[in-house]
Design a protein around this motif. Sequence first.
Motif, mmCIF file in Angstrom:
data_model
loop_
_atom_site.group_PDB
_atom_site.id
_atom_site.type_symbol
_atom_site.label_atom_id
_atom_site.label_comp_id
_atom_site.label_asym_id
_atom_site.label_seq_id
_atom_site.Cartn_x
_atom_site.Cartn_y
_atom_site.Cartn_z
ATOM 1 N N VAL A 53 -4.428 47.879 56.113
ATOM 2 C CA VAL A 53 -4.937 47.831 54.615
ATOM 3 C C VAL A 53 -3.824 48.335 53.873
ATOM 4 N N THR A 90 -3.257 48.911 50.750
ATOM 5 C CA THR A 90 -3.621 49.661 49.572
ATOM 6 C C THR A 90 -4.483 50.968 49.863
ATOM 7 N N SER A 116 -4.675 34.388 49.013
ATOM 8 C CA SER A 116 -5.235 35.127 48.061
ATOM 9 C C SER A 116 -6.929 34.418 48.048
ATOM 10 N N LEU A 174 -14.509 41.410 45.858
ATOM 11 C CA LEU A 174 -13.225 42.032 45.985
ATOM 12 C C LEU A 174 -12.300 40.955 45.791
ATOM 13 N N ASN A 201 -8.582 39.943 47.029
ATOM 14 C CA ASN A 201 -7.920 40.380 47.911
ATOM 15 C C ASN A 201 -6.619 39.265 48.052
ATOM 16 N N ASN A 203 -4.134 38.474 51.724
ATOM 17 C CA ASN A 203 -3.693 38.867 53.026
ATOM 18 C C ASN A 203 -2.435 38.299 53.357
ATOM 19 N N VAL A 206 -2.955 43.484 54.353
ATOM 20 C CA VAL A 206 -4.287 43.451 53.432
ATOM 21 C C VAL A 206 -3.994 44.228 52.108
ATOM 22 N N TYR A 207 -4.071 43.624 51.052
ATOM 23 C CA TYR A 207 -4.223 44.156 49.834
ATOM 24 C C TYR A 207 -5.642 44.071 49.222
ATOM 25 N N MET A 208 -6.033 44.993 48.875
ATOM 26 C CA MET A 208 -7.523 44.880 48.545
ATOM 27 C C MET A 208 -7.691 45.545 47.143
ATOM 28 N N SER A 209 -8.656 45.005 46.426
ATOM 29 C CA SER A 209 -8.702 45.379 44.813
ATOM 30 C C SER A 209 -9.638 46.316 44.784
ATOM 31 N N ASN A 253 -11.562 50.244 50.202
ATOM 32 C CA ASN A 253 -11.206 49.684 51.443
ATOM 33 C C ASN A 253 -12.815 49.439 52.142
#
Length: 132
Positions: free
Chosen positions: A44, A46, A90, A105, A107, A109, A123-126, A129
Amino acid sequence: MQYEPGLSREQLIDLALHRYFAAVDRKDLGGALGCFHDEALFTVQTSHTRHAGRQAIARMFEDFFAAYATIVHRGFTCTVDAAHGRIAASFEAVLTGHDGSVTTLNNTNFWRVRDGRFQEVHVYMSGANVLV
């Protein structure tokens, strides 16, 4: 590192959406883990969190599945590089807690696929985590 291409555009999308995310939404640990190589890396980005190997990824999913009553991933937009075994998606993740609270969220991937399974997931998560 690049891997030999093995899956078509449609097969990469099927792996990511219809096998992996469908299994996660069903809380099907075996189905989700079946998408990963034994030595896969799941990060992850972020939150600088890293899960190396299928055992660590399994523990992450067990905790994630236990934390929420329902998990829904939807609204996918995919970008595929079939020549190099890569796919990005996305999407929106809607997580309903056991108390009825809802976490939404947005996100993205990024997957590197080797021999039909995930070698790497980034993973980029808004938000915070949820995959610890």
